[in-house]
Design an enzyme around this catalytic site. Structure first.
Site, PDB file in Angstrom:
ATOM      1  N   SER A 113      35.307  33.213  34.613  1.00 55.86           N
ATOM      2  CA  SER A 113      36.361  34.136  35.014  1.00 55.86           C
ATOM      3  C   SER A 113      37.320  33.415  35.948  1.00 55.86           C
ATOM      4  O   SER A 113      36.914  32.813  36.942  1.00 55.86           O
ATOM      5  CB  SER A 113      35.749  35.352  35.716  1.00 55.86           C
ATOM      6  OG  SER A 113      36.764  36.228  36.155  1.00 55.86           O
ATOM      7  N   GLY A 114      38.615  33.467  35.609  1.00 56.66           N
ATOM      8  CA  GLY A 114      39.626  32.779  36.407  1.00 56.66           C
ATOM      9  C   GLY A 114      39.957  31.396  35.911  1.00 56.66           C
ATOM     10  O   GLY A 114      40.750  30.686  36.528  1.00 56.66           O
ATOM     11  N   THR A 118      42.965  34.062  29.366  1.00 54.91           N
ATOM     12  CA  THR A 118      43.999  34.991  28.888  1.00 54.91           C
ATOM     13  C   THR A 118      45.332  34.282  28.707  1.00 54.91           C
ATOM     14  O   THR A 118      46.029  34.482  27.710  1.00 54.91           O
ATOM     15  CB  THR A 118      44.146  36.164  29.878  1.00 54.91           C
ATOM     16  OG1 THR A 118      42.891  36.852  29.980  1.00 54.91           O
ATOM     17  CG2 THR A 118      45.209  37.133  29.413  1.00 54.91           C
ATOM     18  N   ASN A 163      40.084  36.389  40.165  1.00 57.72           N
ATOM     19  CA  ASN A 163      41.215  36.340  39.227  1.00 57.72           C
ATOM     20  C   ASN A 163      42.097  37.557  39.481  1.00 57.72           C
ATOM     21  O   ASN A 163      41.617  38.686  39.516  1.00 57.72           O
ATOM     22  CB  ASN A 163      40.701  36.347  37.772  1.00 57.72           C
ATOM     23  CG  ASN A 163      41.799  36.080  36.775  1.00 57.72           C
ATOM     24  OD1 ASN A 163      42.968  35.989  37.145  1.00 57.72           O
ATOM     25  ND2 ASN A 163      41.422  35.954  35.529  1.00 57.72           N
ATOM     26  N   SER A 166      42.318  39.611  35.791  1.00 59.14           N
ATOM     27  CA  SER A 166      41.062  39.402  35.063  1.00 59.14           C
ATOM     28  C   SER A 166      40.927  40.420  33.934  1.00 59.14           C
ATOM     29  O   SER A 166      41.137  41.619  34.132  1.00 59.14           O
ATOM     30  CB  SER A 166      39.873  39.547  36.018  1.00 59.14           C
ATOM     31  OG  SER A 166      38.649  39.414  35.325  1.00 59.14           O
ATOM     32  N   SER A 167      40.603  39.933  32.749  1.00 57.44           N
ATOM     33  CA  SER A 167      40.355  40.832  31.614  1.00 57.44           C
ATOM     34  C   SER A 167      39.016  41.514  31.819  1.00 57.44           C
ATOM     35  O   SER A 167      37.980  40.853  31.873  1.00 57.44           O
ATOM     36  CB  SER A 167      40.348  40.039  30.298  1.00 57.44           C
ATOM     37  OG  SER A 167      41.593  39.451  30.060  1.00 57.44           O
ATOM     38  N   GLY A 393      34.973  35.912  30.888  1.00 63.67           N
ATOM     39  CA  GLY A 393      34.202  34.699  31.144  1.00 63.67           C
ATOM     40  C   GLY A 393      32.902  34.997  31.861  1.00 63.67           C
ATOM     41  O   GLY A 393      32.606  36.118  32.273  1.00 63.67           O
ATOM     42  N   GLU A 395      30.325  35.493  34.630  1.00 64.46           N
ATOM     43  CA  GLU A 395      30.561  36.056  35.954  1.00 64.46           C
ATOM     44  C   GLU A 395      29.293  35.992  36.797  1.00 64.46           C
ATOM     45  O   GLU A 395      28.205  36.392  36.348  1.00 64.46           O
ATOM     46  CB  GLU A 395      31.034  37.518  35.860  1.00 64.46           C
ATOM     47  CG  GLU A 395      32.397  37.658  35.214  1.00 64.46           C
ATOM     48  CD  GLU A 395      32.923  39.080  35.232  1.00 64.46           C
ATOM     49  OE1 GLU A 395      34.117  39.262  34.956  1.00 64.46           O
ATOM     50  OE2 GLU A 395      32.121  39.987  35.522  1.00 64.46           O
TER      51      GLU A 395
END
Length: 1114
Positions: A113-114, A118, A163, A166-167, A393, A395
């Site tokens: 994540s981050g 995306t 993020n 973040s999605s 991603g 986490e």
């Protein structure tokens, strides 16, 4: 063609020959220390690197000038290794493989994540949109595909500690292309929206972007309609410590989202409905409960302040009392029994949060479905597909719950695919093909996937079993089951398990368990696992939502329909996600994969900071080092013998143009003839393996040169054939021209001779005619002289006889005059005696009698015609006859109407009654009506009972056919019409195929509620059916007919003459809605200048609008 390994796209004739330094494998595969030093330099403007065909991308946390339109053109149609590593290079390779080699592609973007997943997916989609074809329709499709991202990001992304965008859901988009490589549409699949974020956010994080964007960017009028305030602090569901984010302009983003929704195809009422639901979620979070005790000792809850509840109910169109009861009571149904229990405060808050989560998550799913309706391909031909996977991603947070467990499970499955395709499958292929190979060890995370998804002893299976078993079920009982079954698993850790080495591990709390994932150990807190997996929404709340008058709510809560109560327990969230992930994995395995591995340089979301230990950890757990070793030791390209020989056979005289023997022998002859060094390739059982890219580039360059020579030869032969054909055509043309000229010359000569002959003949005939004329004139003068003499003689004799006759007449007249005078004298004497007695009255009566006689005789001769519409009447001659004159006019008109009606048959009377009813319905309302007045209502225009072609259709209709005509059924997809036979009886109407006579639809007239037409001169009309009826399954009918006035008049007349049926409603408007299956489409009529004649044109503007262009009246 040769394919990259693993998952690379295929080369084509556009391959260039880069420098030898770039072709060296070690240039792309640096050791880890060297890789660290290169990526440290990245902070000053680099981008990433390759491992074979796998792109390693680093998140710079700032904008770099390497994603400009110039860069797009630079990487367009270039060899994968020809330029420096770039995401555009991978996107170009995948797109060209799909377009030229007809291979479906998928681009897998993975990382923490981050790490920039995306943004990488956006870059891939923007590059593909930039390099594919142009055109109005293609540009519209590309724009809709790109604009779907802002909508989904607003509703599905949020700020987290790692993020800012973040999605919080997984997205997989299949972009569909035609054979030319132009986009046709797409399909989006979403996975596990983190809906718990709606009601609670960790410290330092925000709720979903749309809440902040709506409050910051909406106009004051919009907020007033939604009953909202701009102050974030007034809403319990919005965290205040991170409401403002640096670099995010929520107001501008809201305008971007509104514009994107319009481009994608959302109608204005749909956008308003979505915003109303978002506002309702905010209002729902402000509802609070208080404790109350009942007289029987049980606890119950009551709403403290009902103002927010009232405003929410007004937004959704729900009765306040219904929703208030649903928050206070729960009804449990078991077979034929219903038990209602009160909810305490904790249960009421749980019900409120469950409703908010379900409302938002179902709204998000509806948005995805609605976007898919707009961007889906309209054609049904075979499509090429490129999939882009942008999923959450890996986490690891301070507090990890069910959502992180599911997210990390998905990442384990993606890592497993990467391992199978890049490490295991490649090494197994070398062994399978008999290539000498030393096995390279790597960590296979299949054991972790089995720990989670095993159908018997997996964590998800045990969680489902715990949720479904009877008795008391808590998170602690679930943890006890894990400790019993998974205690001995090497990747599972729990302090309460039988494994003694964790009994004293104080970093492992008692209410937690730890899994050693491929990316590291993650500590999961079991609190909320059971509730989140159950994902229960009380049936009372579902039924309350279904009772709403809101256009969207009923679609989101179909289980609330009392007529469709389902007592089965819905599937758990874990099992649903497991099934979705399994489907996704199968889908990805059918396509050629391309990888983008995203690396996060630091945990501070800052540029120019490179944390060496963090990057090393990501490189190791992503398996990149094992991938490097496999790439160095293995072969870069491989291909089956048959396609290899087919592509390069023109490079050797022995194999060109046809090789008669086995394909492997042909390849051996080809490689020997080209003198390729033996260490550069190896022969497998079914494939040839090439070690270095430069060998493939050498073959491609030789093939390109050979194709140029072949093209020159083809051009030479073609030009010779073209010149010969041109010469023969000229020769043939010369012969034809000479023949036509000779013919023309002879014709001219003949015309001259003919003209001269005609002149001579005309002079001769003229002389003869003049001679004959002179003779005839002389003869005529003689005859006229004789006639004149005879006439004068006869006249003299006649005058003489006339004088004699006149003399005799005068004598006789004198006698008569004398006698008449004497008689008159006698009469006058007698009359004078009589007149003196009553002369006045008799003169008056006589005068009146003569006047009346003259009046009636004059009226008789001047009576108007027998037509009832003739309003003329003779003028009144005398004032005293005014009353008589008026009464005679009325009597004459009534007598004339009676005589006119006496001529009518029963059929003609019915026709005139229908004409009268049509006048009442359409006069001064429909522009088409005046032209229909002079047209008789024929009814059966097809003579269906006499035509043998429709004998089968006639027998299928039981009742008498009142009207039979051919209409056009309008297709919603393209606005074009399909010819259908329209039959109307007293009980129903039928639509049948014009060619075969097969019945397509038969609708009882009681199911028909209304008819909609425009005010203009078109023939379009919509038959609207009763909701819930069997006939309304496929929606309403939009038809077009030349006899619209007659059809609607007969439908209205049948409804008026039937006692047990409601009057048919006729709506005359230039804009109305038509129900097509589950969707409502707006039909809009506009006046436009005719382009292709004076015809009405229907055109589909988008999935929610059909526009009918009616020519303006001259």
């Amino acid at each position: 063609v040769f394919s990259f390994t693993p998952g690379a796209a295929c080369l084509d004739s556009t391959l260039g020959i880069p420098s030898w330094e770039k072709l060296t494998a070690t240039e792309f595969l640096p050791p880890l220390p060297e890789l660290m030093s290169k990526w440290t330099e990245w902070g000053s403007g680099g981008g990433g690197t390759y491992i074979g065909s796998v792109v390693i991308s680093m998140n710079p946390y700032r904008s770099l000038p390497i994603f400009t339109p110039d860069k797009v053109e630079e990487y367009r149609n270039r060899n994968f290794y020809e330029l420096s590593p770039h995401i555009y290079a991978l996107a170009d390779e995948a797109y060209r493989s799909l377009r030229d080699q007809d291979k479906d592609q998928c681009i897998l973007i993975t990382g923490e994540s981050g790490a920039g997943k995306t943004e990488a997916s956006k870059l891939v989609m923007s590059y593909v949109a930039a390099v594919c074809g142009k055109g109005q329709e293609v540009n519209k499709v590309k724009e809709q595909l790109l604009q779907s991202n802002p909508v989904l990001e607003a509703f599905g992304n949020a700020k987290t500690v790692r993020n800012d965008n973040s999605s919080r859901f997984g997205k997989y988009m299949d972009i569909e292309f035609d054979f030319k490589g132009d986009p046709l549409g797409g399909v989006i699949s979403n996975y596990l929206l983190e809906k718990s974020r709606v009601v609670k956010q960790p410290r330092g994080e925000r709720n979903f972007h749309i809440f902040y964007q709506l409050l910051s960017g909406a106009s004051e009028d919009t907020l007033k309609k939604l009953k909202l305030d701009r102050d974030f602090s007034k809403y319990n569901y919005l965290s205040l410590d991170s409401a403002a984010v640096n670099g995010l302009d929520d107001a501008a983003n809201f305008r971007t989202v509104r514009n994107a929704m319009q481009i994608v195809g959302f109608m204005e009422d749909e956008v308003q409905s979505v915003l109303e639901l978002v506002a309702a979620v905010l209002k729902l979070g402000n509802i609070e409960f208080k404790h109350e005790s009942r007289c029987n000792g049980t606890d119950e809850s009551r709403i403290k302040d009902k103002n927010d509840l009232k405003e929410m109910c007004e937004l959704l169109g729900i009765e306040q009392s219904v929703l208030e009861r649903a928050f206070s009571y729960r009804t449990v149904e078991a077979k034929m029994e219903k038990v209602s229990t009160t909810l305490n405060v904790a249960q009421a808050y749980y019900a409120r949060d469950a409703l908010a989560k379900n409302l938002y998550s179902r709204l998000f799913s509806w948005l995805v479905t609605r976007i898919n309706e707009s961007i889906k391909a309209q054609t049904k031909a075979r499509h090429k597909v490129m999939g882009v996977l942008d999923i959450y991603g890996f986490e690891i947070f301070e507090d990890n719950s069910f959502e992180q467990f599911i997210i990390n499970y998905c990442n384990e499955k993606l890592q497993q695919i990467f391992i199978e395709l890049t490490l295991r499958e490649e090494q197994e292929e070398y062994v399978r093909e008999g290539i000498e190979w030393t096995n390279i060890e790597y960590f296979n995370n299949a054991i972790i996937c089995d720990l989670i998804e095993n159908n018997q002893n997996g964590i998800l299976a045990m969680l489902d079993e715990e949720c479904l078993r009877p008795g008391t079920v808590t998170d602690e009982t679930f943890l006890d089951k894990l400790n019993t079954i998974c205690a001995e698993h090497q990747h599972f850790e729990s302090r309460l398990s039988k494994n003694s080495k964790f009994l004293t591990d104080h970093s492992l709390p008692h209410n937690c368990f730890r899994i050693q994932h491929y990316a590291g150990k993650v500590l999961y807190r079991v609190e909320g696992f059971v509730d989140k997996n159950n994902d229960l929404l009380y049936r009372d709340l579902s039924q309350a939502m279904y009772k709403a008058n809101h256009s969207l709510i009923k679609q989101l809560f179909p289980e609330g329909n009392p007529a469709k109560v389902n007592l089965k327990r819905p599937p758990t969230a874990g099992s649903q996600f497991k099934t979705s992930v399994g489907t996704l994995m199968k889908n990805l395995q059918t396509k050629n994969p391309n990888y983008i591995r995203c690396i996060k340089p630091n945990d501070k979301k800052a540029s120019h900071i490179f944390t060496d230990s963090l990057v090393r950890h990501q490189v190791r757990y992503l398996g990149l080092m094992e991938n490097v070793r496999v790439r160095r030791a293995g072969y870069a390209f491989r291909q089956a013998y048959e396609p290899c020989l087919e592509r390069y056979k023109m490079l050797c005289k022995n194999t060109w143009p046809h090789w008669r023997g086995p394909a492997r022998e042909g390849v051996e002859v080809l490689m020997a003839d080209l003198q390729v060094p033996a260490e550069e390739f190896s022969y497998g059982r079914s494939k040839i393996f090439i070690r270095n890219p430069r060998t493939l580039f050498f073959l491609e360059e030789r093939r390109r040169q050979c194709l140029q020579d072949l093209a020159t030869l083809i051009q030479k032969i073609y030009r010779g054939w073209k010149c010969r054909s041109h010469f023969l055509l000229l020769k043939k043309s010369q012969i034809v021209v000479a023949a036509w000229y000779r013919r023309y010359a002879q014709q001219k000569k003949y015309q001259k001779i003919k003209s001269a002959t005609t002149v001579v003949q005309s002079y001769a005939r003229g002389w003869q005619a003049r001679k004959l004329l002179r003779e005839l004139k002389y003869q005529k003068r003689c005859e006229e002289a004789v006639t004149t003499i005879a006439a004068y003689w006869h006249g003299t004799q006649a005058r003489r006889e006339l004088r004699q006759l006149k003399e005799e007449a005068r004598n006789k007249h004198a006698v008569s005059v004398i006698w008449a005078g004497w008689q008159g004298t006698k009469v006058r004497r007698e009359y004078r005696k009589f007149f003196r007695a009553n002369a006045g009255k008799k003169i008056y009566d006589f005068t009146i009698q003569r006047i009346m006689q003259k009046y009636f005789l004059g009226l008789k001769s001047s009576l108007p015609s027998m037509s009832p519409v003739d309003r003329s009447w003779p003028a009144r001659p005398y004032l005293f006859l005014d009353g008589v004159h008026t009464e005679l006019r009325k009597i004459f008109h009534l007598w004339r109407c009676k005589k006119y009606r006496g001529q009518f048959t029963e059929e003609k009377k019915a026709v005139y009654e229908e004409k009268l009813e049509a006048s009442e319905i359409f006069k001064d309302k429909k522009a088409l009506y005046p032209s229909s007045v002079s047209q008789p209502f024929k009814g059966d225009y097809l003579e269906i009972s006499k035509n043998p072609k429709y004998q089968k259709l006639s027998s299928a209709v039981d009742d008498k056919v009142l009207l039979a005509d051919v209409v056009n059924k309008i297709n919603r997809a393209n606005g074009k019409g399909t010819a259908r036979i329209f039959l109307l009886t007293k009980k129903n109407f039928v639509l049948a195929d014009q060619k075969t006579g097969q019945v397509k639809a038969s609708v009882p007239l009681p199911d028909l509620t209304s008819v909609s037409v425009s005010t203009q001169s078109d023939g379009f009309f919509a038959l609207k059916l009763k909701e819930g009826s069997a006939s309304a399954v496929k929606g309403d009918f939009l038809l077009s007919s030349e006899h619209l006035i007659e059809i609607i008049t007969k439908l209205h007349r049948i409804g008026a003459t039937t006692a047990d049926r409601e009057q048919l409603n006729i709506d005359i408007s230039d804009e109305f809605l038509v129900q097509f299956k589950q969707d409502k489409v707006c039909v809009k009529f506009i006046q436009a200048t005719p382009k292709n004649g004076n015809t009405v044109a229907c055109k589909r503007k988008n999935n929610r609008l059909l526009e009918v262009s009616v020519p303006t009246s001259p």
